[in-house]
Design an enzyme around this catalytic site. Structure first.
Site, PDB file in Angstrom:
ATOM      1  N   TYR A 116       0.659  -1.126   0.063  1.00 25.12           N
ATOM      2  CA  TYR A 116       0.234  -0.155   0.036  1.00 25.12           C
ATOM      3  C   TYR A 116       1.006   1.276  -0.235  1.00 25.12           C
ATOM      4  O   TYR A 116       0.785   2.025  -0.961  1.00 25.12           O
ATOM      5  CB  TYR A 116      -0.902   0.062   1.327  1.00 25.12           C
ATOM      6  CG  TYR A 116      -1.650   1.220   1.427  1.00 25.12           C
ATOM      7  CD1 TYR A 116      -2.184   2.009   0.569  1.00 25.12           C
ATOM      8  CD2 TYR A 116      -1.664   1.746   2.870  1.00 25.12           C
ATOM      9  CE1 TYR A 116      -3.012   3.246   1.034  1.00 25.12           C
ATOM     10  CE2 TYR A 116      -2.425   2.836   3.294  1.00 25.12           C
ATOM     11  CZ  TYR A 116      -2.936   3.584   2.185  1.00 25.12           C
ATOM     12  OH  TYR A 116      -3.563   4.669   2.654  1.00 25.12           O
ATOM     13  N   THR A 168       2.003  -9.927   0.994  1.00 29.14           N
ATOM     14  CA  THR A 168       0.847  -9.163   1.132  1.00 29.14           C
ATOM     15  C   THR A 168       0.576  -8.325  -0.113  1.00 29.14           C
ATOM     16  O   THR A 168      -0.704  -7.408   0.120  1.00 29.14           O
ATOM     17  CB  THR A 168       1.021  -8.402   2.398  1.00 29.14           C
ATOM     18  OG1 THR A 168       1.938  -7.471   2.263  1.00 29.14           O
ATOM     19  CG2 THR A 168       0.944  -9.584   3.390  1.00 29.14           C
ATOM     20  N   TYR A 211       4.769  -6.679  17.207  1.00 29.63           N
ATOM     21  CA  TYR A 211       4.859  -5.833  15.988  1.00 29.63           C
ATOM     22  C   TYR A 211       5.753  -4.695  16.275  1.00 29.63           C
ATOM     23  O   TYR A 211       6.765  -4.415  15.763  1.00 29.63           O
ATOM     24  CB  TYR A 211       3.634  -5.276  15.334  1.00 29.63           C
ATOM     25  CG  TYR A 211       3.625  -4.350  14.348  1.00 29.63           C
ATOM     26  CD1 TYR A 211       4.350  -4.474  13.136  1.00 29.63           C
ATOM     27  CD2 TYR A 211       2.772  -3.163  14.627  1.00 29.63           C
ATOM     28  CE1 TYR A 211       4.578  -3.727  12.253  1.00 29.63           C
ATOM     29  CE2 TYR A 211       2.934  -1.936  13.606  1.00 29.63           C
ATOM     30  CZ  TYR A 211       3.937  -2.225  12.711  1.00 29.63           C
ATOM     31  OH  TYR A 211       3.808  -1.195  11.757  1.00 29.63           O
ATOM     32  N   ILE A 237     -17.227  -1.307  16.137  1.00 28.31           N
ATOM     33  CA  ILE A 237     -16.421  -0.314  16.645  1.00 28.31           C
ATOM     34  C   ILE A 237     -15.928  -0.854  17.957  1.00 28.31           C
ATOM     35  O   ILE A 237     -16.696  -1.145  18.737  1.00 28.31           O
ATOM     36  CB  ILE A 237     -17.084   0.965  17.078  1.00 28.31           C
ATOM     37  CG1 ILE A 237     -17.351   1.656  15.783  1.00 28.31           C
ATOM     38  CG2 ILE A 237     -16.261   2.050  17.816  1.00 28.31           C
ATOM     39  CD1 ILE A 237     -16.253   2.577  15.090  1.00 28.31           C
TER      40      ILE A 237
HETATM   41  P1  NAD Z   1       1.680  -3.905   2.886  1.00 32.29           P
HETATM   42  O1  NAD Z   1       1.386  -5.084   3.674  1.00 32.29           O
HETATM   43  O2  NAD Z   1       0.858  -3.030   2.058  1.00 32.29           O
HETATM   44  O3  NAD Z   1       3.243  -3.793   2.121  1.00 32.29           O
HETATM   45  C1  NAD Z   1       4.530  -4.390   2.810  1.00 32.29           C
HETATM   46  C2  NAD Z   1       4.992  -5.030   1.481  1.00 32.29           C
HETATM   47  O4  NAD Z   1       6.139  -5.597   1.859  1.00 32.29           O
HETATM   48  C3  NAD Z   1       4.108  -5.817   0.532  1.00 32.29           C
HETATM   49  O5  NAD Z   1       4.267  -5.839  -0.623  1.00 32.29           O
HETATM   50  C4  NAD Z   1       4.701  -7.357   0.941  1.00 32.29           C
HETATM   51  O6  NAD Z   1       4.476  -8.417  -0.111  1.00 32.29           O
HETATM   52  C5  NAD Z   1       6.017  -6.968   1.012  1.00 32.29           C
HETATM   53  N1  NAD Z   1       6.809  -7.820   1.925  1.00 32.29           N
HETATM   54  C6  NAD Z   1       6.655  -8.180   3.288  1.00 32.29           C
HETATM   55  N2  NAD Z   1       7.538  -9.041   3.615  1.00 32.29           N
HETATM   56  C7  NAD Z   1       8.680  -8.988   2.963  1.00 32.29           C
HETATM   57  C8  NAD Z   1       9.755  -9.819   2.654  1.00 32.29           C
HETATM   58  N3  NAD Z   1      10.425 -10.519   3.514  1.00 32.29           N
HETATM   59  N4  NAD Z   1      10.458  -9.605   1.550  1.00 32.29           N
HETATM   60  C9  NAD Z   1       9.809  -8.992   0.311  1.00 32.29           C
HETATM   61  N5  NAD Z   1       8.812  -8.529   0.631  1.00 32.29           N
HETATM   62  C10 NAD Z   1       7.910  -8.468   1.715  1.00 32.29           C
HETATM   63  O7  NAD Z   1       1.868  -2.798   4.144  1.00 32.29           O
HETATM   64  P2  NAD Z   1       1.851  -1.078   4.412  1.00 32.29           P
HETATM   65  O8  NAD Z   1       0.438  -0.735   4.969  1.00 32.29           O
HETATM   66  O9  NAD Z   1       2.118  -0.611   2.863  1.00 32.29           O
HETATM   67  O10 NAD Z   1       2.985  -0.746   5.224  1.00 32.29           O
HETATM   68  C11 NAD Z   1       4.148  -0.741   4.687  1.00 32.29           C
HETATM   69  C12 NAD Z   1       5.127  -0.386   6.052  1.00 32.29           C
HETATM   70  O11 NAD Z   1       4.671   0.643   6.613  1.00 32.29           O
HETATM   71  C13 NAD Z   1       5.252  -1.593   6.824  1.00 32.29           C
HETATM   72  O12 NAD Z   1       6.545  -2.068   7.282  1.00 32.29           O
HETATM   73  C14 NAD Z   1       4.386  -1.290   8.094  1.00 32.29           C
HETATM   74  O13 NAD Z   1       5.036  -1.884   9.304  1.00 32.29           O
HETATM   75  C15 NAD Z   1       4.749   0.273   8.093  1.00 32.29           C
HETATM   76  N6  NAD Z   1       3.366   1.135   8.757  1.00 32.29           N
HETATM   77  C16 NAD Z   1       2.283   0.930   8.177  1.00 32.29           C
HETATM   78  C17 NAD Z   1       1.089   1.774   8.613  1.00 32.29           C
HETATM   79  C18 NAD Z   1       0.002   1.794   8.099  1.00 32.29           C
HETATM   80  O14 NAD Z   1      -1.033   2.512   8.683  1.00 32.29           O
HETATM   81  N7  NAD Z   1      -0.504   0.827   7.042  1.00 32.29           N
HETATM   82  C19 NAD Z   1       1.428   2.307  10.074  1.00 32.29           C
HETATM   83  C20 NAD Z   1       2.825   2.395  10.364  1.00 32.29           C
HETATM   84  C21 NAD Z   1       3.742   1.786   9.837  1.00 32.29           C
HETATM   85  N1  UDP Z   2     -11.000  -0.298  14.603  1.00 30.97           N
HETATM   86  C1  UDP Z   2     -12.483  -0.529  15.081  1.00 30.97           C
HETATM   87  N2  UDP Z   2     -13.249  -1.338  14.242  1.00 30.97           N
HETATM   88  C2  UDP Z   2     -12.312  -2.040  13.161  1.00 30.97           C
HETATM   89  C3  UDP Z   2     -10.879  -1.685  12.794  1.00 30.97           C
HETATM   90  C4  UDP Z   2     -10.313  -0.737  13.683  1.00 30.97           C
HETATM   91  O1  UDP Z   2     -13.231   0.187  15.777  1.00 30.97           O
HETATM   92  O2  UDP Z   2     -12.888  -2.845  12.380  1.00 30.97           O
HETATM   93  C5  UDP Z   2     -10.477   0.904  15.694  1.00 30.97           C
HETATM   94  C6  UDP Z   2      -9.310   0.239  16.158  1.00 30.97           C
HETATM   95  O3  UDP Z   2      -9.671  -0.437  17.675  1.00 30.97           O
HETATM   96  C7  UDP Z   2      -8.444   1.735  16.571  1.00 30.97           C
HETATM   97  C8  UDP Z   2      -8.706   2.342  15.366  1.00 30.97           C
HETATM   98  O4  UDP Z   2     -10.030   1.876  14.699  1.00 30.97           O
HETATM   99  O5  UDP Z   2      -9.123   2.205  17.788  1.00 30.97           O
HETATM  100  C9  UDP Z   2      -7.578   2.460  14.179  1.00 30.97           C
HETATM  101  O6  UDP Z   2      -7.294   1.228  14.157  1.00 30.97           O
HETATM  102  P1  UDP Z   2      -6.286   0.671  12.711  1.00 30.97           P
HETATM  103  O7  UDP Z   2      -6.350  -0.890  13.033  1.00 30.97           O
HETATM  104  O8  UDP Z   2      -7.043   1.244  11.564  1.00 30.97           O
HETATM  105  O9  UDP Z   2      -5.168   1.295  13.042  1.00 30.97           O
HETATM  106  P2  UDP Z   2      -4.054   1.424  14.471  1.00 30.97           P
HETATM  107  O10 UDP Z   2      -4.384   2.468  15.286  1.00 30.97           O
HETATM  108  O11 UDP Z   2      -4.424   0.133  15.241  1.00 30.97           O
HETATM  109  O12 UDP Z   2      -2.591   1.363  13.842  1.00 30.97           O
END
Ligand code: NAD
Ligand code: UDP
Length: 330
Positions: free
Chosen positions: A11, A35, A141, A207
């Protein structure tokens, strides 16, 4: 000289790859597609399918690419899953970083921008959360990501590999033209679930908790648009390329929205009722997470463009309407 984006089919990675290419960077992507989605990768990027833990595979990539630096998104990131299967997180995330730093050092690549997370802070002692606040994760995590930050710190001291750790808060939205967006299986994040209910893909929303110490009793989170986040990665990469030292930055909007406020905003944008039920609290959820993000603004010159929640949701809704089945529609 190419920027190597690990996890560029995910993403946040796919939006960053797209923005890098728009700005004229030469980009190569490594992704195992565990993923992610190949269809999410801008076709101007060269794609290598494989796992970052496979050092021989990574060596072949570094041999073929003249890598000037790495942006590292490749990790697992589902908190409840990490509580059930912690070793899966230490293997993919933490060991993944060990293998990566080893290969980067072999190939003399000295710059890495890393996806860290608000989950490294755990339950905050004060709001807004500053970069200097204690990092005490409450789930595997967050712990795996904190360990990755620590590894980069020592790899910097030993090998001079400079890093920027970007600690994201809640990432939402999609490229406004609706061509790429968020498609996780299973989806666990609030906003995409809300929009799946609006789109008729789910019956209702749960929620998780309405008895928190917040104005409406539901959790408060700090939301940042994925394109603003992509911008911050490019600025962080340029910061390292300019010769600055390693650093860590929060990426958030400094504004909190409760879970119910997100649902209300989504109701306005979509015009749908979005039925919901109140459910018990989700284990490990802090009550309120809001970032102090002035450090990124002042030091990196980060200037987020999206500060209106309905405008942010509009971009995510556009993706959902264009791709009701995500990348399976491609
Ligand atoms: P995502 O799952 O969409 O993207 C992760 C990508 O990494 C995927 O394309 C997956 O196939 C690839 N991947 C995972 N393990 C791998 C490996 N060992 N080798 C090669 N490819 C691998 O996740 P995202 O939501 O895009 O998040 C990306 C990063 O941002 C993550 O590291 C996550 O911890 C961090 N992050 C995301 C959020 C959020 O709100 N989405 C918030 C905080 C941090
Ligand atoms: N949440 C919820 N229902 C859902 C998914 C998430 O109420 O189906 C709530 C979750 O408990 C948190 C907020 O939405 O309070 C944001 O959660 P999310 O998983 O999107 O992100 P996080 O803050 O955990 O990184």
């Amino acid at each position: 000289m190419s920027i190597l984006v690990l996890g560029g089919a995910g993403y946040i990675g796919s939006h960053t790859v797209d923005q890098l290419i728009q700005r004229g960077y030469d980009v190569a992507v490594v992704d195992s597609l565990v993923t992610g989605h190949q269809g999410a990768i801008n076709q101007k990027a060269r794609f290598y399918q494989g796992d970052i833990r496979d050092k021989d595979f990574m060596r072949t990539v570094f041999q073929q690419e003249d890598v000037t630096g790495v942006i590292h998104f490749a990790a697992f990131s589902i908190v409840p899953e990490s509580m059930q299967a912690p070793l899966k997180y230490f293997d993919n995330n933490t060991y993944g970083m060990t293998a990566l730093l080893e290969v980067m050092n072999e190939f003399d690549v000295k710059r890495i921008v890393f996806s860290s997370t608000a989950a490294t802070y755990g339950e905050p002692k004060s709001i807004p959360i500053k970069e200097s606040d204690p990092q005490l994760p409450t789930n595997p995590y967050g712990e795996s990501k904190l360990m990755m930050e620590t590894m980069m710190k020592w790899a910097d001291k030993a090998y001079g590999i400079k890093f920027v750790a970007l600690r994201y808060f809640n990432v939402v939205g999609a490229k406004p033209d609706g061509s790429i967006g968020e498609d996780h299986h299973p989806e666990t994040h609030l906003l995409p679930i809300v929009l799946q209910v609006a789109a008729g893909k789910r019956d209702q929303l749960s929620i998780f908790g309405d008895d928190y110490d917040t104005p409406d009793g539901t959790n408060v989170r700090d939301y940042v648009h994925v394109l603003d986040l992509a911008d911050a990665h490019i600025l962080a990469f340029e910061y390292l390329a300019d010769g600055h030292d390693s650093n860590a930055f929060n990426l958030g909007s400094s504004t909190g929205f409760s879970n119910m406020e997100i649902v209300e905003a989504a109701r306005k944008v979509t015009g749908k009722a979005i039925p919901l039920e109140m459910a018990p609290r989700r284990a490990g959820d802090p009550s309120t997470l809001i970032a102090a993000s002035d450090k990124a603004r002042e030091t990196l010159g980060w200037a987020p463009k999206y500060d209106n929640m309905e405008a942010i949701i509009e971009t995510a809704w556009n993706w959902h309407l264009n791709h009701p089945n995500g990348y399976a529609d491609r």
